[in-house]
Scaffold this motif. Structure first.
Motif, PDB file in Angstrom:
ATOM      1  N   GLY A 148       0.467  -0.945  -0.136  1.00 26.52           N
ATOM      2  CA  GLY A 148      -0.215  -0.089   0.431  1.00 26.52           C
ATOM      3  C   GLY A 148       0.637   1.444   0.336  1.00 26.52           C
ATOM      4  O   GLY A 148       0.300   2.123  -0.441  1.00 26.52           O
ATOM      5  N   GLN A 149       2.139   1.289   0.612  1.00 26.06           N
ATOM      6  CA  GLN A 149       3.167   2.422   0.838  1.00 26.06           C
ATOM      7  C   GLN A 149       2.364   3.031   0.723  1.00 26.06           C
ATOM      8  O   GLN A 149       2.437   4.456   0.029  1.00 26.06           O
ATOM      9  CB  GLN A 149       3.745   2.207  -0.756  1.00 26.06           C
ATOM     10  N   LYS A 150       2.141   3.189   2.313  1.00 29.36           N
ATOM     11  CA  LYS A 150       0.844   4.482   2.683  1.00 29.36           C
ATOM     12  C   LYS A 150       2.153   5.819   3.481  1.00 29.36           C
ATOM     13  O   LYS A 150       3.230   5.683   3.240  1.00 29.36           O
ATOM     14  CB  LYS A 150       0.070   4.397   3.688  1.00 29.36           C
ATOM     15  N   HIS A 151       2.121   6.666   2.547  1.00 31.55           N
ATOM     16  CA  HIS A 151       3.068   8.069   2.703  1.00 31.55           C
ATOM     17  C   HIS A 151       2.428   8.020   4.838  1.00 31.55           C
ATOM     18  O   HIS A 151       1.908   8.075   4.884  1.00 31.55           O
ATOM     19  CB  HIS A 151       2.581   9.449   2.395  1.00 31.55           C
ATOM     20  N   LEU A 152       4.350   8.360   5.478  1.00 29.55           N
ATOM     21  CA  LEU A 152       4.316   9.206   6.770  1.00 29.55           C
ATOM     22  C   LEU A 152       3.055  10.172   6.846  1.00 29.55           C
ATOM     23  O   LEU A 152       2.868   9.519   8.341  1.00 29.55           O
ATOM     24  CB  LEU A 152       5.674   9.629   6.459  1.00 29.55           C
ATOM     25  N   PRO A 202      -2.820   1.629   7.381  1.00 31.09           N
ATOM     26  CA  PRO A 202      -3.687   0.468   7.215  1.00 31.09           C
ATOM     27  C   PRO A 202      -3.230  -0.262   8.603  1.00 31.09           C
ATOM     28  O   PRO A 202      -2.045  -0.275   8.646  1.00 31.09           O
ATOM     29  CB  PRO A 202      -4.083   0.201   5.724  1.00 31.09           C
ATOM     30  N   VAL A 203      -4.395  -1.236   8.645  1.00 25.37           N
ATOM     31  CA  VAL A 203      -4.059  -2.437  10.130  1.00 25.37           C
ATOM     32  C   VAL A 203      -3.604  -3.327   8.851  1.00 25.37           C
ATOM     33  O   VAL A 203      -3.992  -4.004   7.629  1.00 25.37           O
ATOM     34  CB  VAL A 203      -5.536  -2.997  10.605  1.00 25.37           C
TER      35      VAL A 203
END
Ligand code: SER
Length: 337
Positions: free
Chosen positions: A170-174, A179-180
């Motif tokens: 998912g490579q969420k930004h900081l 996500p869980v």
């Protein structure tokens, strides 16, 4: 008590059968199993539901289930995988990938981290020469990770895939809410020996095969040299390690992949112990070059201090206790010797 929903793939294998029994003994789990084969009678009554078939095509069935824990044991072992490499890759990698995707999806969608327990192997290591193997002593998780087999490559890569899905997918930004994610925990097992089941398709199989043959008074031709040394473990310790890994608090874990070890002995040590217990045992050596090469690439022993430090791992059976208190009493009952 809330009942935990558990999926065990490869449930008809040696670890699977022993694990189903342990979970039933402990209680508090609803166990769904899957395997290409039908469940053996001995564990049928302990399982809520069995999904029979090729995991790669069956995974979609499991999207309707609310699993808390997945033990993904289904695999094509090292000797078999060398004979059918592409098929092994499909089973070992594609099957794992499909299940990881399922666990990642459910973790994120329902905000509940699915625990994903994965048996990795000493096959993830690859010692380039016998000299290197003999000189290396006990090896830690990060060293010598250059597997020589399809099975070893598959296990090592699936460790990485598990880490990817549990940390980076998912490579969420900081500054975005993370996500869980699924909770991936892998144990690198040595050769395992059960008094109740026999392995098939592996390369550490000479140990258990020799002992079961000796106990039945059958001749056994060992496919590796007498001096061949790798690490082994009693099946009850393997199950103990999986249960400890399952229960370990996430905060205490400093990594996703842990070695476990119990005793490192040679093929000749097995033969001597077999002869002592069963004086009529007939064991000869007929090394198979391919299988010998595989075992020669595995370390003589592994360093499991990380597991000992992080989740208090300690095997119950050293080599003497393995023979005297587990294997010989059980095998004598089984074969009536
Ligand atoms: N016991 C396995 C095998 O021999 C190693 O994980 O393939």
């Amino acid at each position: 008590m809330t009942v935990k929903q558990v999926l065990i793939t490869g449930a008809c294998g040696e670890i699977g059968q022993a694990l189903v029994q342990e979970l039933a003994k402990k209680g508090g789990y609803r166990v769904v199993t899957s395997d290409i084969a039908p469940l053996p009678e001995s564990i049928k009554s302990l399982v809520a539901e069995h999904v029979q078939g090729d995991l790669v095509y069956k995974v979609k069935v499991f999207y309707d289930y609310d699993f808390d824990v997945i033990f993904h044991l289904a695999a094509s072992l090292s000797s078999k995988a060398e004979i059918a490499t592409e098929e092994a890759h499909r089973i070992n990698v594609e099957g794992t990938m499909q299940l990881l995707m399922l666990a990642a999806y459910r973790s994120e969608k329902y905000g509940k981290s699915v625990k994903f327990l994965f048996p990795s192997s000493i096959a993830a290591y690859g010692m380039p020469t016998l000299e290197a193997k003999r000189g290396a002593g006990t090896v830690v998780e990060e060293d010598w990770d250059f597997p020589h087999t399809m099975y070893g490559c598959n296990k090592l890569y699936c460790e990485k895939l598990g880490m990817y899905y549990s940390k980076f997918h998912g490579q969420k930004h900081l500054d975005e809410k993370p996500p869980v994610m699924l909770d991936f925990r892998a144990i690198r097992f040595p050769g395992l020996i059960s008094a109740f089941t026999l392995p098939s398709g592996g390369t550490s199989d000479y140990g258990p095969e020799m002992l079961h043959a000796a106990a039945q008074g059958k001749a056994y031709s060992c496919f590796v040299r007498p001096d061949t040394k790798i690490s082994f473990m009693a099946m009850p310790d393997a199950i103990k390690s999986l249960m400890m890994m399952l229960d370990a608090p996430r905060e205490s874990l400093t990594t996703n992949v842990y070695n476990v070890a119990a005793f490192a002995i040679t093929a000749e040590d097995f033969r001597k112990r077999a002869l002592k217990a069963f004086p009529n045992a007939m064991v000869t050596y007929e090394p198979n070059p391919r299988r010998q090469g595989i075992v020669d690439s595995w370390p003589e022993d592994v360093d499991d201090s990380r597991a000992r430090n992080d989740w208090n791992w300690k095997p119950d059976y050293d080599v003497d206790r393995f023979f005297e208190e587990y294997f010989l009493p059980e095998i004598r009952k089984r074969y009536g010797k």
